[in-house]
Structures are given as structure tokens and as C-alpha cells.
Design a protein around this motif. Structure first.
Motif, PDB file in Angstrom:
ATOM      1  N   ALA A 255      80.996  66.522 101.789  1.00  0.00           N
ATOM      2  CA  ALA A 255      81.679  66.751 103.059  1.00  0.00           C
ATOM      3  C   ALA A 255      83.023  66.029 103.053  1.00  0.00           C
ATOM      4  CB  ALA A 255      80.807  66.259 104.212  1.00  0.00           C
ATOM      5  N   ASN A 256      83.903  66.431 103.951  1.00  0.00           N
ATOM      6  CA  ASN A 256      85.242  65.855 103.984  1.00  0.00           C
ATOM      7  C   ASN A 256      85.235  64.337 104.105  1.00  0.00           C
ATOM      8  OD1 ASN A 256      86.339  68.388 103.762  1.00  0.00           O
ATOM      9  ND2 ASN A 256      86.822  68.597 105.942  1.00  0.00           N
ATOM     10  N   ASN A 257      84.352  63.804 104.953  1.00  0.00           N
ATOM     11  CA  ASN A 257      84.347  62.348 105.120  1.00  0.00           C
ATOM     12  C   ASN A 257      83.885  61.630 103.855  1.00  0.00           C
ATOM     13  OD1 ASN A 257      81.688  63.157 105.289  1.00  0.00           O
ATOM     14  ND2 ASN A 257      81.209  62.031 107.164  1.00  0.00           N
ATOM     15  N   ARG A 258      83.001  62.249 103.074  1.00  0.00           N
ATOM     16  CA  ARG A 258      82.596  61.663 101.789  1.00  0.00           C
ATOM     17  C   ARG A 258      83.757  61.685 100.806  1.00  0.00           C
ATOM     18  NH1 ARG A 258      78.432  64.118  98.652  1.00  0.00           N
ATOM     19  NH2 ARG A 258      78.433  62.144  97.529  1.00  0.00           N
ATOM     20  N   LEU A 259      84.466  62.799 100.744  1.00  0.00           N
ATOM     21  CA  LEU A 259      85.614  62.909  99.846  1.00  0.00           C
ATOM     22  C   LEU A 259      86.672  61.860 100.205  1.00  0.00           C
ATOM     23  CD1 LEU A 259      85.976  66.809  99.757  1.00  0.00           C
ATOM     24  CD2 LEU A 259      85.220  65.371  97.858  1.00  0.00           C
TER      25      LEU A 259
END
Length: 472
Positions: A255-259
Motif C-alpha cells: 500500500a502507499n503508506n508502506r511504500l
């Protein structure tokens, strides 16, 4: 919401593309009956004339899908890919020649069920036809052939036989005289027999700078068969192995927050995700994924070659001023299904160091001693300015037009160019990973990108390009 309306001309083009899947007549194609009771004449045994499975690319037809429905739609699209891959493997199994109709009937039944689910999830504005019969139907393309004696060596596939390629477009780049007795197969061409075919771009503006991210060559062997853009949340959504540089945690579940929290292989702090299908040597040496999904289970065999050099560069193709991309923008280039879809979205090319004014689209190059095999992937350089993605993962971006301008309502952004080079032993065949039914044809090469740069880096990139400076 991932929404982007497609104009009528594009819709007509995609309708023609869908019709083209089943347009070939005679012994070349076994068309599946879309309703009970209709049977086709028996086809040639697979051992005599192997081909591949061609179905309409449902994902490319999607206009708009509500964000809440996108996960279900992505899962259904992934299921459609699994069904085609399974059908292809069944057809290629020993003794499958007499069971073609059974395999293809089963495929159309599974596709019909999945398409109904997909349409219900996507809603009335998705762009899918009311009658799903045409999308459910598939054909065996006998004009797309791998020699039975070299079934695992897709470079023997007849290049440029998608049925819809003409004298123009990417496929027209390949102008050579075959393999010149190299023994490597019909899908290879000696780069020295190819005439120079790359024109220098006419730069109409002053934005002549470049911005480079030094991200290594996947020394940490970040490999997986996922595709978080096209099949998020689906393990082995690509059915082929990807090489990654940049963001350290990219997989189907990123997900974007992980990236945004992850580290990177890029020396300038660029956390973007850059990935493309691996290249394999077909020299009889097996890889550790020989029995794994994305590897041998999906007809991708041979030793994975680590790139010898990777260049990640941004520029302005026409020299026009560019604007920053938004963070988490997704862009894809090329078409992983171009063998059966046709070359309309094929934007990758192949060459050799020292000969890069000669580019091939539908053949692999044979390079002289001391010269490296080079893949070049150019990404769209125009963006709609609103959406980080679209239902078909394409229509929120576009390539600039012949005069260098972007389509109406699109803005110019930096163009990403990936140049990946390999040391290939002389006389050894190689092939790019692909969906099983795409036969490892070079025209299916493609690349994926998720922008995870911070604002300072994005502003620096734009300044370097617009002011004519070389940065990175």
C-alpha cells in the motif's frame, strides 16, 4: 475514485481489437462456441501445429470503476489471467490435441462466470458490453507458433504475427534478415543486419535537461511474480518474475503508506518502485524457481540474468517545459499481452551496446562479442493532472503527440526512460518472462513505475529538466 472517461474513438479502437481476437478464419483458429450445442470442426493436433490461447483483454476495456469496487475487479481480472494460463498449459500437455474443444469449452464457462461477477462489481459505467458472450469467447491462434522441438524456447515464436501489426508502429522497427544461420531461432536477428532506424527527436523547446536516479541493478535480488499496479493484493498476479530497483518492499501488498515508509536502493533517496520482467538464459541451467509460481509453473524457465547496468533517467522528449508528477502516480508502459492483443501499446525495444541507433520491437538481438543486450522502456509523458491510476491503468496517462504536445486536458510531465543492459554469453538463447500464453515474445516486454519521490526531489527533477541541466 479511479475514474477517467475514454473518448469514442478509443472505444471504437478497443472494440476492433476485441473483434480481432476471433477474426482469423480457416485452420488458423479454433473459435470457441459461445452457446451450447455448437461444435467446431476438429483442429490439427497440437503436436503438429502448436499455437496459443487468445482472449479479449477485459482490463483494457474498462472505462471507470468506483474505488470501493476496484479490489474485487482486480481479483476477477487476475482470475481471468489464471484461467487463460491454465487452458494454455492444458493444451500444451502431451496428448492434448484431441481434447482442445473440451479445454476451450471449460475456459469459456469459467470466463463467463467471472465476467458476470466482474460486471456486477464494476457497475453500469465500467464500459463493459451488455452481452458478455464476445468477451467470454477465446480462440486458439495457430498463426502464433512455437516449434514443438523448442516449446520452452519462446524466441522461436514467429515474431510479428499478432495479426494486427502493419508497416507502421513499434513492430515496424524490426528490419533485419533473420538469424543468419546463428541457430538461435527465428525470433533472433543479428543487430548488424538491421539498418539504423532511430531518428533524433526534434526538440522544439528549451527543456533539454535530464534527471537520473542511481538505483543499482538489483544487487539484493528483489524478485517476485506480483504486480501491485495491475493485480494488487494478488500473489503471482503477473505469472512471470519481476526485477525490482528502488523501493525495497514492493510486492502485491504494498500500500502507499508502506511504500512511503520503506527504504530504497536509489542513492538520492528516491523511494519509487521500478520493475520489469526478468530476462533468462535458455542454456539448460535451472533457476531456484523452476517449480514455483511465476517460474516453471508458469512456463518461465532458465537462469535469471542479473542486469549488468540499469539507467533510470527522466527528460522531456520534445524539450517542452514539464510539471511535477503527483506522489503515488502509477504508470505502465508496454503490453504484457501484446502477442495476442497486437502491438498498439508496445513501447519497449531491444538493441545492443554500440548499435543503439538500431532498435527491434518484435525480435531479440544477436549482439557481437563484447556488446551487451539492451532493453529500452519509454513511459508516457503526459498526465491528466488528477488521477494516480485509472480503471485500465492506462487512460490517466498518455504519450505526447507527434508535434510534442500532450492530448487535450493533459499536462506534460517528465518522461521516464529505463535502459537495462545484460551480459549474454555468445550463442546462448535468452527470453523475457511472460504470461505462459504470450510465448515469451519480445513484443510483450513492459515496465511498471510507482512514483514515491518526495516533493523536494520532484521539484529538483522539474528544475533540472526545464533549465537544461544534467542532474543525478
Amino acid at each position: 475514485m479511479r475514474i477517467h472517461k475514454r473518448d469514442k474513438a478509443r472505444r471504437r479502437m478497443l472494440a476492433l481489437l476485441l473483434a480481432g481476437v476471433l477474426a482469423v478464419t480457416g485452420a488458423s483458429v479454433l473459435t470457441v462456441a459461445a452457446f451450447a450445442g455448437q461444435r467446431q470442426p476438429p483442429a490439427q493436433p497440437a503436436a503438429t501445429r502448436m499455437g496459443t490461447v487468445a482472449c479479449g483483454d477485459v482490463g483494457s476495456l474498462l472505462d471507470q470503476v468506483p474505488a470501493a469496487a476496484q479490489p474485487a475487479v482486480d481479483r476477477d481480472l487476475a482470475d481471468l489471467d489464471v484461467q487463460v494460463a491454465d487452458a494454455y498449459r492444458s493444451l500444451m500437455a502431451p496428448g492434448a490435441g484431441g481434447g482442445e474443444q473440451r479445454v476451450m469449452d471449460a475456459l469459456v464457462a469459467k470466463r463467463t462466470t467471472t465476467l458476470r461477477n466482474l460486471k456486477a462489481s464494476a457497475g453500469p459505467d465500467a464500459g463493459l458490453p451488455g452481452d458478455l458472450t464476445g468477451l467470454a469467447s477465446c480462440g486458439i491462434r495457430r498463426d502464433l507458433v512455437v516449434d514443438a522441438s523448442a516449446r520452452d524456447y519462446a524466441p522461436d515464436a514467429q515474431a510479428g504475427s499478432s495479426g494486427s501489426s502493419g508497416p507502421s508502429g513499434p513492430a515496424a522497427l524490426s528490419k533485419g534478415s533473420g538469424n543468419r544461420g546463428s541457430g538461435l531461432g527465428r525470433g533472433f536477428v543479428d543487430i548488424r543486419t538491421v539498418s539504423p532506424n532511430v531518428a533524433k527527436p526534434a526538440r522544439t523547446g528549451s527543456a533539454t535537461g535530464t534527471f537520473t536516479s542511481q538505483c543499482g541493478r538489483n544487487e539484493n535480488r528483489h524478485l517476485n511474480p506480483d504486480n501491485v499496479i495491475v493485480a494488487p493484493g494478488v500473489s503471482n498476479g503477473a505469472h512471470h518474475m519481476h526485477d525490482y530497483v528502488g523501493n525495497l518492499i514492493t510486492d502485491a501488498f504494498s500500500a502507499n503508506n508502506r511504500l512511503a515508509r520503506a527504504g530504497t536502493t536509489c542513492s538520492n533517496g528516491d523511494q519509487s518502485a521500478y520493475y520489469w520482467p526478468v530476462l533468462r538464459l535458455l542454456n539448460g541451467v535451472t533457476e531456484k524457481d523452476a517449480k514455483a509460481p511465476g517460474g516453471g509453473q508458469d512456463s518461465n524457465v532458465g537462469r535469471i540474468l542479473q542486469p549488468a547496468d540499469v539507467q533510470i533517467t527522466y527528460n522531456s522528449a520534445a524539450g517542452n517545459k514539464v510539471q511535477p508528477m503527483t506522489r503515488f502516480l502509477r504508470i505502465i508502459t508496454g503490453d504484457a499481452k501484446a502477442l495476442t492483443n497486437g502491438p498498439a501499446n508496445a513501447h519497449a525495444s531491444w538493441s545492443c551496446t554500440g548499435f543503439e541507433n538500431r532498435q527491434l520491437a518484435d525480435k531479440y538481438p544477436i549482439c557481437p562479442n563484447g556488446s551487451r543486450v539492451v532493453r529500452t522502456l519509454k513511459f508516457p509523458d503526459c498526465w491528466d493532472g488528477k488521477n494516480i491510476d485509472s480503471a485500465n491503468h492506462r487512460t490517466h496517462t498518455a504519450f505526447s503527440q507527434a508535434n510534442g504536445s500532450c492530448p487535450k486536458n493533459f499536462r506534460a510531465i517528465p518522461q521516464l526512460v529505463e535502459r537495462v543492459a545484460y551480459d549474454v554469453p555468445t550463442g546462448v538463447r535468452f527470453a523475457v518472462d511472460s504470461f505462459p500464453e504470450q510465448l515469451h515474445n519480445p513484443v510483450t516486454d513492459h515496465g511498471d513505475f510507482i512514483n514515491v519521490m518526495n516533493r523536494n526531489l520532484l521539484d529538483q527533477m522539474v528544475s533540472c529538466i526545464n533549465e537544461g541541466r544534467r542532474c543525478g
